[in-house]
Design a protein around this motif. Structure first.
Motif, PDB file in Angstrom:
ATOM      1  N   GLU A 944       0.795  -1.193   0.084  1.00 57.73           N
ATOM      2  CA  GLU A 944       0.064  -0.126   0.091  1.00 57.73           C
ATOM      3  C   GLU A 944       1.080   1.406   0.049  1.00 57.73           C
ATOM      4  O   GLU A 944       0.316   2.492   0.019  1.00 57.73           O
ATOM      5  CB  GLU A 944      -1.034   0.039   1.252  1.00 57.73           C
ATOM      6  N   SER A 945       2.273   1.242  -0.139  1.00 52.33           N
ATOM      7  CA  SER A 945       3.009   2.219   0.035  1.00 52.33           C
ATOM      8  C   SER A 945       4.353   2.141  -0.795  1.00 52.33           C
ATOM      9  O   SER A 945       4.606   0.998  -1.060  1.00 52.33           O
ATOM     10  CB  SER A 945       3.335   2.704   1.597  1.00 52.33           C
ATOM     11  N   GLN A 946       4.818   3.137  -1.163  1.00 49.03           N
ATOM     12  CA  GLN A 946       6.420   3.140  -1.547  1.00 49.03           C
ATOM     13  C   GLN A 946       7.433   2.417  -1.015  1.00 49.03           C
ATOM     14  O   GLN A 946       8.095   1.779  -1.411  1.00 49.03           O
ATOM     15  CB  GLN A 946       6.683   4.509  -2.135  1.00 49.03           C
ATOM     16  N   GLN A 948       6.852   0.305   1.328  1.00 50.98           N
ATOM     17  CA  GLN A 948       6.657  -1.259   1.444  1.00 50.98           C
ATOM     18  C   GLN A 948       7.167  -1.991   0.073  1.00 50.98           C
ATOM     19  O   GLN A 948       7.902  -3.032   0.122  1.00 50.98           O
ATOM     20  CB  GLN A 948       5.136  -1.682   1.794  1.00 50.98           C
ATOM     21  N   TYR A 949       6.758  -1.131  -0.984  1.00 48.10           N
ATOM     22  CA  TYR A 949       7.113  -1.757  -2.404  1.00 48.10           C
ATOM     23  C   TYR A 949       8.549  -1.852  -2.347  1.00 48.10           C
ATOM     24  O   TYR A 949       9.096  -2.774  -2.647  1.00 48.10           O
ATOM     25  CB  TYR A 949       6.542  -0.675  -3.324  1.00 48.10           C
ATOM     26  N   TYR A 963      -2.942  -2.160  -3.400  1.00 46.22           N
ATOM     27  CA  TYR A 963      -3.485  -0.953  -3.777  1.00 46.22           C
ATOM     28  C   TYR A 963      -2.557   0.183  -4.415  1.00 46.22           C
ATOM     29  O   TYR A 963      -2.923   0.909  -5.168  1.00 46.22           O
ATOM     30  CB  TYR A 963      -4.399  -0.309  -2.645  1.00 46.22           C
ATOM     31  N   TYR A 964      -1.139  -0.032  -3.906  1.00 42.89           N
ATOM     32  CA  TYR A 964      -0.097   0.895  -4.443  1.00 42.89           C
ATOM     33  C   TYR A 964       0.021   0.713  -5.802  1.00 42.89           C
ATOM     34  O   TYR A 964       0.350   1.781  -6.485  1.00 42.89           O
ATOM     35  CB  TYR A 964       1.311   0.637  -3.620  1.00 42.89           C
ATOM     36  N   THR A 965      -0.101  -0.353  -6.465  1.00 41.64           N
ATOM     37  CA  THR A 965       0.379  -0.345  -7.852  1.00 41.64           C
ATOM     38  C   THR A 965      -1.233  -0.336  -8.810  1.00 41.64           C
ATOM     39  O   THR A 965      -1.476   0.519  -9.290  1.00 41.64           O
ATOM     40  CB  THR A 965       0.665  -2.026  -8.097  1.00 41.64           C
TER      41      THR A 965
END
Length: 984
Positions: A944-946, A948-949, A963-965
């Motif tokens: 859900e966030s950069q 975490q990504y 959801y981030y992507t």
């Protein structure tokens, strides 16, 4: 067609113009398409579900099939076509009875007939529709009459018509056979057709077309039914649904002499009446000869089937019931003139649901030019012996009234098979009786007044010091053998009451030669004359062991043998008493119901010995904290219940429940292991929050409410819980119709290659927009679907719909799109799941390698071995398997070595609040590295966030989802994503 398709027909009759035409036309049109047909002679009482394993489409004729048979078919998800049936089917082949009745009424009125009545029955769909249409459209000024052929025979009905005060001048008859009989009977009353009464009927069978009756009738193209069935089936194969809900047969009036029309076409009925006479004569002669011959055959001769040489049957199968299977032989007969005996070969033991074997149905050597097998159960006097499977339609006449000739062959066989068995048993019965009396431990006895002695024979004699199984003793000596406390009772049973005969049936104790007590059961008949017993005969049975068992049962009847606690019977008796006290004294009464959480997992994982140890430990812990008036019982399985009488308020019950939960939560040690157990508790209080008869149900509802909110909780029953339970019931009712109301839809969330914008696959997510509740969260309706079993049909719909969308995308984008589809434990453990899945892949022609099924850890822990077997079957089909929500269940990476997963999805909860300094990072990195060492691809979901990504990408995951992507999107929105990006 590439696939071997089979149509099953359930019909109450096998011949005659109506049923015979349906069978022959279905066989004819199916043969053109290479489809095989299994015709099952159905009965109103369910016997066995034949061919259920492989029939692709079922056709139900009328309503003489047990609803249980229909349920078996529906449980397998097979489509059903109904013909003249009131059963709930997927597609119907109908007759427009209302339009035809209107035409018949109008035509009779055009002939000046205004007092019209209807003759028929309303015991089948066409009959109901015709009567309803007649009632709706007949002249309201005329009190029409309905003559029911189900309640009265034709002569009685004809007499009513002749005696009617209304002077009926027009009749509409439900069938031509009814009309022909009516016309013949009316002649006895000097009533002529059409001069006095005009007649119109239905069907246009040969009897209607003869000069003898010249019936005006409704012509119905029954032979087209086969074409309609096959066309509907081919459409279903191609589109996975039927073209609408029904189709109507071609039907039109044919007006001849019986209504007053001029008929100049001449005779168009049976083209050769001599052939009909010959057929009937041959059939009567054949049946007479068969009946005479078969009644003298023994069982072995009957089973040789040489009697079939006198019938048109030339090939088939006979299966005799053998426990849960059918012991099956194939046979081939020859015309009697050849004097060649029937050839028979043992095929094997066949499961009922697979009879007749599909392999034989598609074996051209066995079937030759036929494509149909007639299946007839062999039943006689409620004895079910097995089943016949006759190949071909040689014995099915269509130009005559229903004669059930093929049925008669099975009935002849069944009757004589039963007779032969009875005779064989009778022949050995006397000899067996003699042997049994010599060897059994019990005996038979006889008394005669002339000798005053009792003769006894049987093994029981040796209990009294005799060396043989035979003895004669004086009656007074018998009395001395009776246990002293039972002698008065014994004499009372034999007391004279001036009856001619007297039946006795009682139990007493005897004293054996070694001074042991022996319980015996005496049954007999006493013969009296002038108030004196002159003779008696009966049996004697040793029931000592039974009495010991009864004593033990009585001892254990009210206590649980494992924990020593009161059991459910004792609990219910005690609850009834304390409730009465509470009502009389206006006191509060609480019920505390405890259900251990996930206890089944411990039992399945470590065995029942460990489970029993845990249950005994919990009982021992809880008992000491209860007061003397508080009743503690093991309610069953892993449930315990406490009754608290005369409490002050709810807090008192809640405090005791908290103490119980605290004790149960303490570790339980067993040798080198320890177990952590939790419990969910429901409390109900009378009369504060429930009625007396709702006390247990309310506690149960509260307990399940505690489980649904995460387990290891205590809930006191209240209006909010009750309201939630009612809402769940309403939600379940709406969910049952979600597919029917077209309320379900699919959303799709892409799974990306890490460090890339290329899409690897999309996960299929189910959404429900209820017309009553609006958008319902999957967290609410998916568990409900699991609990109720609705997930099986919903899951099947998801797979079909997802594949439909995939095929559409393949045409539009020509891209290698892969689908991730979630499976539930209910789906994967359903006995027909893998078979149905293969069928879906066959008819959709989808490449299974494009599908990856997501399976959660909890599904595997419930039954590891069974789960492993099913996963192996899925892999054999070619699909990929993904272990979903890893980190939330009970499995470990070591167990993955034994399971055929290719992909591991790390659960969102494992990644939430993840930071570079979090200790979970090291654990996550170890999981990813170990997964890769097992050749597993890793998906990090819930990103859900950069931050975490970047973090999971640096740890080496293969794919990203969240959801981030891209969030989950409906079909049209995800297609926009496809247009913007290139899929790898």
């Amino acid at each position: 067609m590439n696939k071997q398709f089979v149509i099953g027909l359930l019909t109450p009759a096998l011949d005659g113009y109506y049923f015979g035409n349906i069978i022959k036309s279905l066989s004819h049109y199916a043969d053109k398409e290479g489809i095989k047909v299994v015709v099952v002679a159905s009965t109103p009482t369910y016997v066995e579900g034949y061919a259920l394993d492989y029939v692709d489409l079922w056709v139900v004729v009328m309503d003489m099939t047990d609803p249980q048979y229909i349920k078996e078919i529906k449980d397998q998800g097979k489509p059903i076509i109904g013909i003249n049936s009131l059963q709930e089917t997927d597609y119907e082949i109908l007759i427009d009875n209302e339009d035809l009745i209107i035409k018949a009424i109008t035509h009779l009125k055009n002939h000046g007939r205004n007092r019209i009545s209807y003759v028929g029955t309303k015991n089948y769909r066409d009959g109901i529709e015709r009567l309803e249409a007649f009632e709706t459209h007949s002249d309201s000024n005329h009190t029409y009459q309905f003559f029911d052929t189900y309640r009265n025979n034709i002569p009685m009905i004809t007499n009513e018509i002749a005696q009617s005060k209304e002077k009926i001048d027009g009749l509409i008859c439900g069938t031509d056979l009814i009309a022909a009989e009516i016309i013949n009977e009316l002649k006895h009353y000097n009533i002529n057709v059409p001069e006095d009464i005009a007649v119109i009927s239905f069907d246009d069978i040969p009897v209607a077309q003869s000069n003898l009756h010249s019936l005006s009738t409704i012509h119905i193209n029954f032979y087209d039914i086969g074409r309609y069935i096959v066309e509907a089936f081919l459409y279903y194969i191609e589109n996975h649904k039927f073209d609408g809900k029904s189709a109507y047969l071609d039907a039109y009036p044919v007006f001849r002499s019986s209504c007053g029309c001029e008929w100049e076409d001449g005779h168009i009925g049976l083209t050769n009446p001599i052939e009909t006479i010959d057929y009937l004569s041959n059939m009567i002669s054949r049946n007479f000869v068969l009946g005479q011959q078969m009644q003298f055959l023994n069982t072995e001769e009957l089973l040789q089937l040489n009697w079939l040489n006198q019938t048109p049957i030339r090939k088939g199968l006979i299966g005799l019931k053998d426990d849960q299977t059918i012991k099956t032989h194939t046979f081939e007969t020859f015309e009697e003139i050849t004097e060649k005996p029937t050839e028979q070969y043992f095929y094997g033991k066949v499961d009922v649901n697979h009879f007749p074997p599909k392999e034989l149905l598609f074996n051209s050597t066995f079937m030759k030019n036929d494509n149909t097998i007639i299946v007839i159960p062999i039943i006689q006097d409620e004895h079910y012996f097995g089943v016949f499977g006759f190949v071909g339609l040689e014995d099915i006449p269509t130009q005559l009234m229903p004669l059930h000739t093929t049925y008669q062959l099975a009935n002849y066989f069944g009757a004589n098979y039963l007779r032969a068995q009875i005779i064989e048993r009778m022949n050995t019965y006397a000899q067996q009786l003699e042997m049994v009396t010599d060897i059994i431990y019990d005996g038979i006895w006889e008394y005669t007044d002339t000798t005053k002695q009792v003769t006894c024979r049987g093994g029981i004699v040796q209990q009294f010091g005799r060396s043989t199984n035979y003895t004669q003793v004086d009656f007074i000596d018998v009395l001395n053998l009776i246990y002293p406390n039972d002698r008065d009772f014994f004499l009372a049973k034999l007391e004279l009451d001036r009856k001619v005969t007297k039946q006795v049936d009682f139990e007493v104790r005897l004293v054996t030669s070694n001074k042991q007590l022996l319980w015996i059961h005496i049954i007999g008949q006493l013969i009296y004359s002038q108030g004196k017993m002159v003779s008696a005969v009966g049996s004697i049975k040793d029931i000592t062991n039974r009495k010991r068992v009864e004593a033990k049962i009585h001892e254990l009847a009210f206590y649980d043998s494992l924990t020593g606690l009161a059991n459910r019977i004792s609990f219910e008796n005690h609850l009834e008493k304390v409730l009465e006290t509470a009502k009389e004294n206006n006191q509060n009464l609480a019920l505390i119901l405890c259900d251990l959480d996930r206890f089944k997992i411990i039992n399945d994982s470590y065995g029942y010995k460990v489970g029993d140890h845990i249950l005994k430990t919990i009982a021992e812990r809880v008992k000491p904290i209860l007061s003397h008036d508080q009743f503690f019982a093991r309610f069953g399985g892993d449930e315990f219940v406490v009754i608290m009488p005369n409490i002050k308020d709810n807090d008192e019950a809640y405090q005791l429940a908290s103490n119980i939960v605290h004790l149960i939560n303490q570790p339980i040690y067993d040798e080198h292991r320890h177990y952590q157990i939790s419990t969910s508790v429901g409390i109900s209080v009378f009369p504060h929050n429930c009625k007396s008869d709702e006390l247990l149900v309310s506690a149960d509802i509260a307990m399940y409410s505690a489980k649904s909110e995460g387990r290891n909780r205590i809930h006191i029953f209240n209006d909010q819980i009750k309201h939630h339970n009612v809402n769940q019931i309403k939600l379940e009712e709406q969910l049952r119709h979600a597919i029917e109301y077209d309320e379900l839809s699919l959303h799709f969330q892409p799974i990306y290659f890490v460090n890339s914008e290329d899409i690897y696959a999309v996960e299929v997510l189910l959404r429900w927009n209820s017309r009553e509740f609006g958008q319902v969260s999957p967290r609410d309706f998916i568990p409900l679907a699991e609990e109720t079993g609705l997930i099986v049909s919903i899951g099947e719909w998801v797979i079909y719909e997802a594949i439909r969308v995939m095929k559409k995308w393949k045409r539009q984008f020509d891209l290698p799109i892969k689908l991730f589809i979630n499976l539930s434990s209910r789906q994967i453990n359903h006995p027909n799941f893998t078979r149905e899945l293969r069928r879906i892949f066959d008819i959709t022609e989808i490449d299974p390698r494009q599908i990856s099924f997501e399976i959660t850890e909890s599904m595997m822990i419930d039954n590891f071995d069974q789960g492993k077997k099913i996963l192996g079957q899925l892999i054999d089909m070619g699909v990929k398997l993904s272990l979903d929500d890893f980190g939330t269940g009970y499995s470990s990476l070591s167990s993955l070595r034994h399971l055929p997963f290719q992909i591991l999805k790390i659960d969102k909860s494992f990644i939430d609040d993840l930071s570079a300094v979090d200790a979970n990072v090291a654990i996550l990195k170890a999981i990813i590295e170990m997964a890769h060492s097992l050749d597993l691809l890793v998906v990090a979901e819930g990103i859900e966030s950069q931050e975490q990504y970047d973090l999971v990408a640096s740890l080496g995951v293969d794919f990203i989802q969240g959801y981030y992507t891209t969030p989950p999107l409906p079909e049209n929105k995800i297609e926009e994503v496809f247009r913007q990006r290139t899929l790898s």
